[in-house]
Design an enzyme around this catalytic site. Sequence first.
Site: not given
Lengths: 491, 97, 507
Positions: C79, C154, C178
Amino acid sequence: MSEHGYTTVIGLEVHVQLKTRSKLFCRCSTEFGAPPNTQTCPVCIGMPGSLPVMNRQAYYLALKTALALNCEIPAYTKWDRKNYYYPDLPKGYQISQYDLPMSRDGYLEISDPKGQFPDRRIRIIRAHLEDDAGKSMHDEVAGKADSRVDLNRAGTPLLEIVSHPDLRSPAEAKEYLTELKLLLSYLDVSDCNMQEGSLRVDANVNLHVATPQGTVATPIVEIKNMNSFRAVERALAYEAQRQYEVWRDTGQQLGDVPKQTRGWDDQAQVTRAQRHKEESSDYRYFPDPDLVPVCTTPEEVQRVHAAMGELPATLRARLQRDYQLDWYDADVLVNQGRALVDYFEKVATASGDPKRAGNWIQQDVLRSLNERGIVLAEFPVTPSALAELLRCVGTGELDTTRAKDVFQHMSDHGSSVAEARQALGIVAVDRDVLVALCRDLLADHPQIVQDVKNGKQQAIGALIGQARKRNPNANPARVREICWELIERMS
Amino acid sequence: MSLTQNDVEKVSLLARLQLSPGEMAALTLQLGQIVEYVEQFNELETDGVTPMAHALDLSNVFADDVVLPSLDREQALANAPKRDEECYRVPAVLGDE
Amino acid sequence: MSLSDLSATELSRGLAEGQFSSREATQCCLDRIEQHDSAVGAFLAVSGASALQAAEQSDGRRAAGTVLGPLDGVPIALKDILCTIGERTSCSSRMLANFLPPYDATVVTRLREAGLVLLGKTNLDEFAMGGSTENAALGTTCNPWDLQRVPGGSSGGSAAAVAARMVPLAIGTDTGGSIRQPAAFCGAVGLKPTYGRVSRYGLIAFASSLDQVGPIARTAQDAAMLLEAIAGHDPRDSTSVNREVPCYSRDIEADFGRPTLGVVRDHFGDGLDREIAAAVEEVIRVFRSLGGTIRDIELPHSKYGIATYYVIAPCEASSNLARYDGVHYGYRTDEPAMLRDLQQQRDGSSTSDDLDTALVRMYRQSRSEGFGPEVKRRIMLGTYALSAGYYDAYYLKALKVRRLIRNDFDAAFQQVDMLLGPTTPSAAFRRGEKVNDPLSMYLEDLYTVTANLAGIAGLSIPCGFTRAGLPIGVQLLAPAFEESRLLRAAHHYQKHTDWHTKSPPLP
Ligand SMILES: [Mg+2]
Ligand SMILES: [Zn+2]
């Protein structure tokens, strides 16, 4: 209370850089004077993703100082973020302490050697540990529009020491700072160099004015930008006078206007209003989630306390007790720092004459250090050498004048007492030689002999100067004694 | 409690954001709704409850006071939007009085 | 069957047995990305050349017999909120569009030390604020199961990349769900470890007391191996716990035993999609058949989870994001234009405002142009909640409710070994559906936020599909540091079901 009928009320906020090798939350060096931005890392630049880890030594030094200031040490303390924007504050917040500081409710006792104010106990509200900001420099060369930011200092550990508004005059404020600085130097926790910024002072000041309706308080003003203790004293004196005039003209009282910040202009010797930011006080403190609390046990406190060493106040008392010094002499010695006190103790013990040791050190040793611009550790006269010299003075083997010459030689050349005397030709003169010398003198100065016989005893003084011209090693006291005996015998 | 545009304006200055009139209007409404939703927790009695700022009960985490290498200046300044050879540069901090 | 269909466990075995090289596996992932990422948009950056180089080095180690661990040579995606030295780390924000960190996050260091091949950086909601990856300033990510739908967020890019078989493993971060929510939306396994289990050093902070790094994978086994590689104490993170890391990949093979699973009946009421409710009921049946006991549990304060979370997280975020001020790194507004505007306005009026200097304008304009709407919303919310006069009513109150939520879990785990329930109230929604309604977006986190507030471990695994063909996730929660329990249950579940083997119908 001044002649105008008001009392100046002062509280001081002192920020002290603690003497650690590395910064409070990262391992960058704290060394002063490095080229800009060469002592920074992701943590102290506040780079995304970086996290703080507290320096153990910084906490220890803070704890030690707080204890020396007679503070209470709560079992639990935590760190909070103080949020505001400034280019030298790269994280956008300072890591400080808000509602649960690491120490609180201490005091520092001050007394004035000149006796201008009575002994005072100045209460300390709190001392807390926080990180320093970097430096913004206005760039005048490249045009007026830019400031330059150096983050070398960002993250240096600071202890903020906040006093109650217990100080009642600029002189008291200066004495508080002097005593605080002395304490910090005994603890060896800070360099306390105002020029380098390792000690910084802000003052809160207002007046309590006596009026027929009772005492009235004027609005509190915070003063910044004071770069020496002298500046603090002067700024406070100026500010008291200014506030009194403003009060006389406007009648403004505490609460009528928002707290003002003024900067001391050392050139002009005035304080000037700084632009106030109404919102700047909204720091939105909250516990820093990146740091964990610190718990301190009574045993740890005890251990730090035990390792603290003798502090100025105790030391003054002990010097008076153990060496029969008066308060003033003890104060002068202690104020010069631990090293000089150690020196004194050795000389006093070895010479067996603390009073004389104290006098010589306060006058001759300190003058010599000053003239040479050196510190005690560099001073060539060892305590035992000075003690030997003082013993010679005590026995009358050397008169004070000759002893000072010997001392001067020892300071200049690092010589022993014997070497210095040898070099200066200062030898003990036999009594027979002195008697012969005095006989000659009396024979050459019948008028003086007559004067003495007529009761003008002080006339002998003239003979002493003559004697030293003929033999510089002649001890004045002994010359006087022998001349006296000879004249008496003549009659 | 609902927020006024004036509240939002003040907060935007504290947060150093410059909101357009459109953003200001939308945020006044949205923040108001969110705050109203949040306030449902006021129905809970929390006197005497110890606040929980950390998920963990850790304490006394320290690092030793040893100096480790810093970034060299070029690395430190590499991401700066405006800089010179030595420093970060910003519009004058003293303002322009 | 392509190499990209293999799980990390299978890749690890194949590499060990010499069936293929890391270079081949890596190339296969790169090809798959090349083929499908224009449609999915999982990646913000793919580092093909350096990945292949790392793969070759891994193959070299294997030939030399100096393998670094079971995952040596296995590709992984990160990420784009974890710092990678010299490689752009953007948080999918204009603010950091050019940010090149001078250091690696501890997790990244650990991955490199374990020999994993870093394939690239995945998309996310800007600064991890969101649940759809629609708040991303630098890319658009679609759900591989339905490109019209969001991948969740996210960590949407990481979940989409794993689901789309572009990479067997990915790193996500979880502040309020997330990792688990996008894993559920995309049909992947997502684990949020206990707070303090994995170092946060180099993880760009959203809400520091809630953020945690964790694995996204296709199987519980894979997640266990990856967690083993990244977990452990880090002296650079004061909140990381100095506690031994269990051998998760071995622990999961232990007997399922007879665990007690708690079910919160309140979580099956209004607001939960009926298809999801049915799928979770089916999971309950499977666990029962495996020997588990099901027990109803109350978490009386969990309904205040969203309210609590949406005070604490924005408060911390408002402070964490104060550093983006256009001075030391990151975006700065067009300064000459800003100064011109200021000059013009000054010429028009004689009053000079203390809080309207060039510097303050530089701050405000840089931040307003550099941050997207959701980030600004949360900064505003947090700034408001911490500002003078509101602290007690919002922030302090939230910290107290947080304690009550934690107490609920402590009480529950006295009675049960794990909690089981839906990960999300509904399956992946359409792109654009909730962008104008932040509160309804926030309510999506209903089942996940409480684990972050309490700091406990949570995991989501695929447990079925809606009639529309969208994945459904079931969430398991366990006490702090009981990741093994979660992974073992998930592993046994996956041995008896095949939801995790399904792959999306990409063109
Ligand atoms: Mg301070
Ligand atoms: Zn540093």
